[in-house]
Design an enzyme around this catalytic site. Structure first.
Site, PDB file in Angstrom:
ATOM      1  N   LEU A 178      -8.776  60.404  40.763  1.00 43.66           N
ATOM      2  CA  LEU A 178      -9.125  59.026  41.152  1.00 43.66           C
ATOM      3  C   LEU A 178      -7.780  58.350  41.723  1.00 43.66           C
ATOM      4  CD1 LEU A 178     -11.604  57.182  41.091  1.00 43.66           C
ATOM      5  CD2 LEU A 178     -10.965  56.142  38.964  1.00 43.66           C
ATOM      6  N   SER A 202      -7.720  65.124  36.362  1.00 40.83           N
ATOM      7  CA  SER A 202      -8.397  64.220  36.158  1.00 40.83           C
ATOM      8  C   SER A 202      -9.886  64.308  36.733  1.00 40.83           C
ATOM      9  CB  SER A 202      -7.722  62.864  36.612  1.00 40.83           C
ATOM     10  OG  SER A 202      -8.341  61.751  36.152  1.00 40.83           O
ATOM     11  N   GLN A 203      -9.977  63.202  37.497  1.00 39.99           N
ATOM     12  CA  GLN A 203     -11.439  63.273  37.968  1.00 39.99           C
ATOM     13  C   GLN A 203     -12.038  64.758  38.901  1.00 39.99           C
ATOM     14  OE1 GLN A 203     -13.628  59.769  40.020  1.00 39.99           O
ATOM     15  NE2 GLN A 203     -13.032  60.783  41.808  1.00 39.99           N
ATOM     16  N   ASP A 263      -2.564  60.236  26.370  1.00 33.17           N
ATOM     17  CA  ASP A 263      -2.847  60.087  27.946  1.00 33.17           C
ATOM     18  C   ASP A 263      -3.048  58.697  28.394  1.00 33.17           C
ATOM     19  OD1 ASP A 263      -4.264  61.916  30.196  1.00 33.17           O
ATOM     20  OD2 ASP A 263      -5.448  60.045  29.577  1.00 33.17           O
ATOM     21  N   HIS A 320      -0.999  59.783  31.191  1.00 34.51           N
ATOM     22  CA  HIS A 320      -2.032  60.436  32.098  1.00 34.51           C
ATOM     23  C   HIS A 320      -1.355  60.615  33.569  1.00 34.51           C
ATOM     24  CE1 HIS A 320      -6.027  61.472  33.707  1.00 34.51           C
ATOM     25  NE2 HIS A 320      -5.844  60.702  34.717  1.00 34.51           N
TER      26      HIS A 320
END
EC number: 3.1.2.2
Length: 363
Positions: free
Chosen positions: A106, A172-173, A289, A344
């Site tokens: 993202l 991630s996404q 994270d 993250h």
């Protein structure tokens, strides 16, 4: 459509632009990858090639001189041995690593992965690495099924050129996009699917991303937006998983509930079969994270109705083996690599993490 030019060049190699359908992407290659495609990757290599060519011309000149001094029979005899000498010469070493495809998360872009490209180039020289520059920045908020289709069009030709298989590193996404790709592609040849801090069982947390997108909503009432037809037009709502409104989630989720096999649909059996084609599923995440909530979602753990985290083996999708998790674990194909102390945005640039959790699976 004009091709996108990066604001600053990558630290290694160059950019190879390609067009997929109506979209334009960028392929980043390290120096070794450029060399493996037959391109001179440094002045030093060019000089070496020129020097070899010069030596060959000199040898030809010497044969011409010998021809004036020696009988023609001797010259013909020497020339007859040249093919044998060429066959005996050692062949140049070429790496045989599988190509690597990287999918961002993202609000990300391909430039975020410059450190990862450096690490792969150092440890696996010659590897062709493609960072797909699609749906970057705000475009990453587009519905995930739309993104899956775009990324699918980009990876198909890469896989077609790699009959030995490819590796996916999905951040991630992007990890959810890649899992959907593995489900809908009947003939994918993914050896290792490396899920890098991805909310595989969904997201339920007040993060900075969430506050920027929905400044007047908290996680406790965001379901009112995300579980509406309008909300499902945002990628983050496609995997918003409110444990206090499970019925709404199952009925409204147009993405996560489907790829998890939590809601019946006609493609469930085929998707499960496709997903099980993967060689290894490498799950990476950690308690520091700061974005993935709960962080155990990176390992298919998630909250129950009391917000107690249940591990993967306690989840219904595992117990029912709805999309293949239990089968993968039974055959030893799931690797879990938790690591503390990494935020993250640092997963793809941490060298220790790369050497411990990613590099061993890039065969």
């Amino acid at each position: 459509m004009s091709q996108r030019i990066p604001r600053r060049p990558p630290p290694l190699g160059g950019w190879v632009a390609y067009r997929e359908g109506s979209r334009v992407g960028q392929e980043k290659l390290g120096q070794a990858a450029l060399s493996s495609r037959g391109l001179e990757d440094s002045p030093r290599l060019w000089r070496q090639g020129h020097y070899t060519h010069f030596r060959m011309k000199s040898c030809g000149s010497m044969l011409g001189l010998w021809g004036q001094r020696l009988p023609a029979a001797w010259v013909l005899l020497l020339l007859s041995f040249l093919p044998l000498l060429l066959l005996a010469a050692p062949a140049p070493h070429r790496a045989s690593y599988k190509p690597v495809i990287v999918v961002h998360g993202l609000f990300d872009s391909s430039y975020s992965f410059r450190h990862l490209l450096e690490y792969i180039n150092e440890t696996h020289p010659g590897t062709v690495v493609t960072v797909l520059d699609l749906f970057d920045g705000r475009e990453s908020l587009r519905p995930l099924w739309e993104q899956v289709q775009g990324f699918r069009e980009a990876v198909v030709p890469i896989m077609a050129k790699a009959p030995q298989g490819v590796h996916l590193i999905c951040y991630s996404q992007g990890g959810l996009v890649c899992r959907a790709l593995l489900s809908v592609m009947d003939d994918h040849n993914v050896d290792s699917f490396i899920s890098l801090s991805s909310p595989q069982m969904g997201q339920y947390g007040d993060t900075d991303y969430l506050k920027w997108l929905f400044p007047t909503s908290m996680r406790s009432n965001l379901y009112r937006i995300c579980y509406s037809p309008w909300g499902q037009e945002f990628s983050i709502c496609n995997y918003w998983h409110d444990p206090h409104h499970d019925d709404l989630y199952l009925n409204a989720s147009s993405f996560l509930a489907l790829i998890n096999g939590e809601r019946d649909h006609p493609n469930a059996t085929v998707w499960r079969k496709n997903f099980l084609r993967v060689g290894h599923l490498v799950l990476i995440g950690g308690p520091d994270d700061g974005v993935i909530t709960p962080w155990q979602s990176s390992f298919f753990g998630f909250y129950d109705a009391n917000e107690t985290v249940l591990e993967m083996e306690e989840q219904l999708v595992y117990l029912r083996d709805s999309f293949g998790l239990k089968t993968l674990l039974a055959r030893g194909a799931i690797v879990r690599c938790p690591m503390a102390g990494i935020s993250h945005t640092a997963w793809h640039s941490n060298r220790t993490l790369y050497e411990t959790c990613i590099e061993p699976w890039l065969s």
